[in-house]
Design a protein around this motif. Structure first.
Motif, PDB file in Angstrom:
ATOM      1  N   ALA A  45       4.486  46.243 -12.974  1.00 50.24           N
ATOM      2  CA  ALA A  45       3.360  45.434 -12.426  1.00 50.24           C
ATOM      3  C   ALA A  45       2.130  46.589 -11.666  1.00 50.24           C
ATOM      4  CB  ALA A  45       3.308  44.213 -11.624  1.00 50.24           C
ATOM      5  N   PRO A  46       2.584  47.256 -11.105  1.00 44.37           N
ATOM      6  CA  PRO A  46       1.499  47.891 -11.133  1.00 44.37           C
ATOM      7  C   PRO A  46       1.152  48.349 -12.040  1.00 44.37           C
ATOM      8  CG  PRO A  46       3.710  48.703  -9.875  1.00 44.37           C
ATOM      9  CD  PRO A  46       4.250  47.539 -11.019  1.00 44.37           C
ATOM     10  N   GLU A  47       1.091  48.644 -13.238  1.00 44.15           N
ATOM     11  CA  GLU A  47       0.054  49.647 -13.394  1.00 44.15           C
ATOM     12  C   GLU A  47      -0.104  48.859 -14.726  1.00 44.15           C
ATOM     13  OE1 GLU A  47       2.796  50.716 -18.025  1.00 44.15           O
ATOM     14  OE2 GLU A  47       4.264  50.321 -15.797  1.00 44.15           O
ATOM     15  N   HIS A  48      -0.064  47.555 -14.271  1.00 45.49           N
ATOM     16  CA  HIS A  48      -0.969  46.324 -14.893  1.00 45.49           C
ATOM     17  C   HIS A  48      -1.619  45.673 -13.972  1.00 45.49           C
ATOM     18  CE1 HIS A  48       0.873  47.215 -19.051  1.00 45.49           C
ATOM     19  NE2 HIS A  48       1.996  46.786 -18.282  1.00 45.49           N
ATOM     20  N   ASP A  49      -2.212  46.418 -12.611  1.00 44.40           N
ATOM     21  CA  ASP A  49      -2.914  45.701 -11.929  1.00 44.40           C
ATOM     22  C   ASP A  49      -3.928  45.777 -12.117  1.00 44.40           C
ATOM     23  OD1 ASP A  49      -4.113  46.451  -8.720  1.00 44.40           O
ATOM     24  OD2 ASP A  49      -2.413  45.169  -8.488  1.00 44.40           O
ATOM     25  N   MET A  50      -5.382  43.972 -11.785  1.00 41.25           N
ATOM     26  CA  MET A  50      -6.452  43.946 -11.386  1.00 41.25           C
ATOM     27  C   MET A  50      -7.298  44.955 -11.387  1.00 41.25           C
ATOM     28  SD  MET A  50      -6.414  41.146 -13.481  1.00 41.25           S
ATOM     29  CE  MET A  50      -7.707  40.551 -12.712  1.00 41.25           C
ATOM     30  N   LEU A  51      -6.880  46.004 -10.225  1.00 44.58           N
ATOM     31  CA  LEU A  51      -7.355  47.404  -9.781  1.00 44.58           C
ATOM     32  C   LEU A  51      -7.560  48.660 -10.423  1.00 44.58           C
ATOM     33  CD1 LEU A  51      -6.492  46.773  -5.507  1.00 44.58           C
ATOM     34  CD2 LEU A  51      -8.645  45.900  -6.538  1.00 44.58           C
ATOM     35  N   ARG A  52      -7.262  48.130 -11.160  1.00 47.33           N
ATOM     36  CA  ARG A  52      -6.830  49.042 -12.703  1.00 47.33           C
ATOM     37  C   ARG A  52      -7.593  49.740 -13.822  1.00 47.33           C
ATOM     38  NH1 ARG A  52      -1.709  52.888 -13.363  1.00 47.33           N
ATOM     39  NH2 ARG A  52      -2.622  53.911 -11.239  1.00 47.33           N
ATOM     40  N   ALA A  53      -8.158  47.788 -13.987  1.00 54.92           N
ATOM     41  CA  ALA A  53      -8.244  47.721 -15.025  1.00 54.92           C
ATOM     42  C   ALA A  53      -9.607  48.173 -15.454  1.00 54.92           C
ATOM     43  CB  ALA A  53      -9.178  46.061 -14.773  1.00 54.92           C
ATOM     44  N   GLU A  54      -9.719  48.295 -16.945  1.00 47.11           N
ATOM     45  CA  GLU A  54     -10.984  48.563 -17.844  1.00 47.11           C
ATOM     46  C   GLU A  54     -10.995  48.792 -19.069  1.00 47.11           C
ATOM     47  OE1 GLU A  54      -9.668  53.246 -18.512  1.00 47.11           O
ATOM     48  OE2 GLU A  54      -7.687  52.219 -18.011  1.00 47.11           O
ATOM     49  N   PHE A  55     -12.200  48.375 -19.695  1.00 43.57           N
ATOM     50  CA  PHE A  55     -12.443  48.054 -20.970  1.00 43.57           C
ATOM     51  C   PHE A  55     -11.602  49.499 -21.890  1.00 43.57           C
ATOM     52  CE2 PHE A  55     -14.396  44.963 -19.264  1.00 43.57           C
ATOM     53  CZ  PHE A  55     -14.362  44.124 -19.989  1.00 43.57           C
ATOM     54  N   THR A  56     -10.475  48.856 -22.732  1.00 44.95           N
ATOM     55  CA  THR A  56     -10.673  50.349 -23.425  1.00 44.95           C
ATOM     56  C   THR A  56     -10.257  49.993 -25.185  1.00 44.95           C
ATOM     57  OG1 THR A  56      -7.762  49.902 -23.774  1.00 44.95           O
ATOM     58  CG2 THR A  56      -9.340  51.460 -21.863  1.00 44.95           C
ATOM     59  N   HIS A  81      -6.564  46.860 -22.424  1.00 47.15           N
ATOM     60  CA  HIS A  81      -6.120  46.906 -21.095  1.00 47.15           C
ATOM     61  C   HIS A  81      -5.436  46.008 -20.912  1.00 47.15           C
ATOM     62  CE1 HIS A  81      -5.323  48.171 -16.647  1.00 47.15           C
ATOM     63  NE2 HIS A  81      -4.857  49.347 -17.640  1.00 47.15           N
ATOM     64  N   LEU A  82      -4.296  45.610 -20.283  1.00 41.68           N
ATOM     65  CA  LEU A  82      -3.636  44.349 -20.319  1.00 41.68           C
ATOM     66  C   LEU A  82      -3.227  44.429 -18.474  1.00 41.68           C
ATOM     67  CD1 LEU A  82      -2.145  41.922 -20.352  1.00 41.68           C
ATOM     68  CD2 LEU A  82       0.089  43.917 -20.674  1.00 41.68           C
ATOM     69  N   THR A  83      -3.701  43.172 -17.791  1.00 37.92           N
ATOM     70  CA  THR A  83      -3.625  43.149 -16.739  1.00 37.92           C
ATOM     71  C   THR A  83      -3.231  41.909 -16.157  1.00 37.92           C
ATOM     72  OG1 THR A  83      -5.811  41.829 -16.266  1.00 37.92           O
ATOM     73  CG2 THR A  83      -5.335  44.660 -15.345  1.00 37.92           C
ATOM     74  N   TYR A  84      -2.564  41.452 -15.331  1.00 38.29           N
ATOM     75  CA  TYR A  84      -2.137  40.425 -14.863  1.00 38.29           C
ATOM     76  C   TYR A  84      -0.952  40.711 -13.164  1.00 38.29           C
ATOM     77  CZ  TYR A  84       2.938  42.667 -16.221  1.00 38.29           C
ATOM     78  OH  TYR A  84       3.782  44.431 -16.042  1.00 38.29           O
ATOM     79  N   ASP A  85      -0.547  39.301 -13.049  1.00 41.60           N
ATOM     80  CA  ASP A  85      -0.110  39.188 -11.326  1.00 41.60           C
ATOM     81  C   ASP A  85       0.724  38.316 -11.630  1.00 41.60           C
ATOM     82  OD1 ASP A  85       0.655  39.666  -9.005  1.00 41.60           O
ATOM     83  OD2 ASP A  85      -0.972  39.057  -7.606  1.00 41.60           O
ATOM     84  N   ILE A  86       2.089  38.365 -12.241  1.00 39.91           N
ATOM     85  CA  ILE A  86       3.224  37.435 -12.759  1.00 39.91           C
ATOM     86  C   ILE A  86       3.510  36.840 -11.633  1.00 39.91           C
ATOM     87  CG2 ILE A  86       5.090  39.392 -13.277  1.00 39.91           C
ATOM     88  CD1 ILE A  86       4.133  36.508 -15.582  1.00 39.91           C
ATOM     89  N   ALA A  87       3.609  37.870 -10.324  1.00 37.55           N
ATOM     90  CA  ALA A  87       4.057  37.251  -8.919  1.00 37.55           C
ATOM     91  C   ALA A  87       3.437  36.309  -8.790  1.00 37.55           C
ATOM     92  CB  ALA A  87       5.127  38.044  -7.932  1.00 37.55           C
ATOM     93  N   HIS A 143      10.771  38.357 -17.011  1.00 35.61           N
ATOM     94  CA  HIS A 143       9.807  37.487 -15.985  1.00 35.61           C
ATOM     95  C   HIS A 143       9.860  39.169 -15.299  1.00 35.61           C
ATOM     96  CE1 HIS A 143       8.524  36.369 -12.324  1.00 35.61           C
ATOM     97  NE2 HIS A 143       7.885  35.652 -12.960  1.00 35.61           N
ATOM     98  N   ALA A 144      11.339  39.557 -15.130  1.00 38.57           N
ATOM     99  CA  ALA A 144      11.591  40.735 -14.188  1.00 38.57           C
ATOM    100  C   ALA A 144      11.710  41.802 -14.668  1.00 38.57           C
ATOM    101  CB  ALA A 144      13.660  41.199 -13.863  1.00 38.57           C
ATOM    102  N   GLU A 145      10.964  42.271 -16.037  1.00 36.33           N
ATOM    103  CA  GLU A 145      10.467  43.759 -16.543  1.00 36.33           C
ATOM    104  C   GLU A 145       8.839  43.498 -16.264  1.00 36.33           C
ATOM    105  OE1 GLU A 145       9.807  45.458 -20.899  1.00 36.33           O
ATOM    106  OE2 GLU A 145      11.111  43.634 -20.894  1.00 36.33           O
ATOM    107  N   LEU A 146       8.693  42.589 -16.715  1.00 37.85           N
ATOM    108  CA  LEU A 146       6.618  42.168 -15.677  1.00 37.85           C
ATOM    109  C   LEU A 146       6.681  42.877 -14.568  1.00 37.85           C
ATOM    110  CD1 LEU A 146       5.521  39.280 -18.397  1.00 37.85           C
ATOM    111  CD2 LEU A 146       4.712  41.567 -18.822  1.00 37.85           C
ATOM    112  N   VAL A 147       7.543  41.814 -13.167  1.00 33.84           N
ATOM    113  CA  VAL A 147       7.339  42.465 -12.020  1.00 33.84           C
ATOM    114  C   VAL A 147       7.571  43.853 -12.340  1.00 33.84           C
ATOM    115  CG1 VAL A 147       8.346  41.568 -10.070  1.00 33.84           C
ATOM    116  CG2 VAL A 147       8.264  40.062 -11.208  1.00 33.84           C
ATOM    117  N   ALA A 148       8.712  44.751 -12.741  1.00 31.92           N
ATOM    118  CA  ALA A 148       8.631  45.575 -12.251  1.00 31.92           C
ATOM    119  C   ALA A 148       7.842  46.670 -12.647  1.00 31.92           C
ATOM    120  CB  ALA A 148      10.314  45.972 -13.370  1.00 31.92           C
TER     121      ALA A 148
END
Length: 121
Positions: A29-40, A44-50, A22-27
């Protein structure tokens, strides 16, 4: 035969994460932010685990026939599951939705571009 482009969205939920995971995913999180979502192609993974345990992978695939979308969706689900399993992340409720962009309705800008192409062609 023309190539079709497919967008596949794979959704699910993290399950049984350790506090370290959980801590790793939180750390990260900025590289998996919804605002950076794209189809590749690789997904491309997005989440807001917090906020909640859900995740979304977005894949871009192609095929030659309309039926190829079924295989593309299955490959996307397997790729998402493999990515999670390789990192030891538990998951559940994997689902996917696929869209054939050649069948998607054009927006206003797309209709104008298509009309302009017809009038010049």
């Amino acid at each position: 035969m023309s190539t079709r482009t497919f967008r596949i969205t794979v959704r699910g939920a993290f399950d049984g994460l350790t506090s370290e995971q959980h801590a790793e995913l939180v750390a990260r999180a900025p590289e998996h932010d919804m605002l950076r979502a794209e189809f590749t192609a690789e997904g491309h993974l997005t989440y807001d685990i917090a906020a909640r345990p859900f995740f979304t992978f977005r894949f871009l695939e192609s095929g030659e026939k309309e039926e190829d979308i079924l295989d593309a969706g299955a490959r996307a689900e397997l790729a998402a599951e493999a990515w999670l399993a390789e990192r030891g992340y538990g998951f559940k409720n994997i689902t996917s939705q696929s869209q054939d962009l050649s069948l998607a309705p054009l927006g206003k800008r797309g209709r104008r571009a298509a009309a302009a192409a017809l009038s010049t062609g």
